[in-house]
Design an enzyme around this catalytic site. Sequence first.
Site, PDB file in Angstrom:
ATOM      1  N   HIS A  71       0.861  -1.183   0.000  1.00  0.00           N
ATOM      2  CA  HIS A  71       0.000   0.000   0.000  1.00  0.00           C
ATOM      3  C   HIS A  71       0.895   1.228   0.000  1.00  0.00           C
ATOM      4  O   HIS A  71       1.711   1.412   0.895  1.00  0.00           O
ATOM      5  CB  HIS A  71      -0.920   0.017   1.224  1.00  0.00           C
ATOM      6  CG  HIS A  71      -1.875   1.173   1.234  1.00  0.00           C
ATOM      7  ND1 HIS A  71      -3.095   1.150   0.570  1.00  0.00           N
ATOM      8  CD2 HIS A  71      -1.774   2.410   1.789  1.00  0.00           C
ATOM      9  CE1 HIS A  71      -3.706   2.301   0.747  1.00  0.00           C
ATOM     10  NE2 HIS A  71      -2.934   3.102   1.468  1.00  0.00           N
ATOM     11  N   CYS A  72       0.738   2.074  -1.002  1.00  0.00           N
ATOM     12  CA  CYS A  72       1.590   3.261  -1.154  1.00  0.00           C
ATOM     13  C   CYS A  72       0.889   4.467  -0.537  1.00  0.00           C
ATOM     14  O   CYS A  72      -0.188   4.869  -1.005  1.00  0.00           O
ATOM     15  CB  CYS A  72       1.878   3.508  -2.635  1.00  0.00           C
ATOM     16  SG  CYS A  72       2.860   4.989  -2.962  1.00  0.00           S
ATOM     17  N   ILE A  73       1.500   5.054   0.499  1.00  0.00           N
ATOM     18  CA  ILE A  73       0.864   6.196   1.167  1.00  0.00           C
ATOM     19  C   ILE A  73       0.902   7.446   0.289  1.00  0.00           C
ATOM     20  O   ILE A  73       0.060   8.340   0.449  1.00  0.00           O
ATOM     21  CB  ILE A  73       1.537   6.491   2.523  1.00  0.00           C
ATOM     22  CG1 ILE A  73       3.001   6.903   2.327  1.00  0.00           C
ATOM     23  CG2 ILE A  73       1.429   5.292   3.444  1.00  0.00           C
ATOM     24  CD1 ILE A  73       3.659   7.382   3.610  1.00  0.00           C
TER      25      ILE A  73
ATOM     26  N   GLY B  48      -2.067   6.868  -1.964  1.00  0.00           N
ATOM     27  CA  GLY B  48      -3.289   6.551  -1.235  1.00  0.00           C
ATOM     28  C   GLY B  48      -3.983   5.302  -1.725  1.00  0.00           C
ATOM     29  O   GLY B  48      -5.186   5.130  -1.506  1.00  0.00           O
ATOM     30  N   CYS B  49      -3.249   4.425  -2.405  1.00  0.00           N
ATOM     31  CA  CYS B  49      -3.846   3.190  -2.912  1.00  0.00           C
ATOM     32  C   CYS B  49      -2.797   2.088  -2.945  1.00  0.00           C
ATOM     33  O   CYS B  49      -1.609   2.335  -2.722  1.00  0.00           O
ATOM     34  CB  CYS B  49      -4.442   3.398  -4.301  1.00  0.00           C
ATOM     35  SG  CYS B  49      -3.207   3.768  -5.572  1.00  0.00           S
TER      36      CYS B  49
END
Length: 287
Positions: A124-126, A129-130
């Site tokens: 999950h890539c902050i 956001g997805c």
Amino acid sequence: MPLLGLRWRSLRLIVPRTFTDAAACTLLSVAIPIVYWFEVFVVMPRVFNSFFHKFHICLGTFVLLNIITNFVVIMLIDTSTKGHIMPATVPKGWHVCAPCENVAPPRARHCGSCGCCILKREHHCIFTGCCIGLYNHRYFFCFLVYMWLSTLYCSVVNAFFISPYIEEDSIAWTSVRVVLPGLWLIVNPSVETLYGFLFSLNVIGCLFLSVLLYYYTRQLLTNTTTRERSENSAISYDKGTLHNIQVVLGRRWYLTWLFPLVPSTIPYDGLDWSKQLFKPTFEDKSK
């Protein structure tokens, strides 16, 4: 058919769901155009002559377009299991996802932040956001490469830019200003200190991205996800360098670097990892 032949996420799902995701996404969205403006209109005119200044503006704009477009496409593409018809029973290698109350294919994992299972979930890539999964992994990797190139490029150019501002007879002062730029900017605010601060941020960003690029390049070349590596999974999907590259970048992997909208089909659908849609080859025979 949707652009790139892929499904898009609904607009309400594109907005980051957590404060951390929203803060990181906003920071990156603001920082990228500011850095571009600073490099093009402040740094380059003082480092290059008129001809090379125009050349580097074109080069910088090309990199910026790839960064922004990859960044946006990552968030737009739906790489979840939603919309796929799942079997009523649990096939071999599949598992039951309790939160989704449905079966999930191999390599798919549930993400609490996204609220769904992701095909070939990487992480999950902050900043977007997805989740990074099967269908947007290509754009994430290209985004990472272009971000690394941009910070490396800026670090080199900025080194020439700030060199006239460094006092050769004050090594201690220069060290403090470069190593602890944020603190020195408060103690002795000036344009020169601000330049040193921005230079340090570029170098730190380049080092950080170098570590990320090394890590995710290893993942790409071995066809392994972060979870599979951490769990030391006994199941190996490594079938050779070219095959592994095409799992992420697709059939036309050698053209995906030019622009995100270049179509490049990946060899799997994320449901059945025993069946390839095409065999890896250096020639694109579909053209």
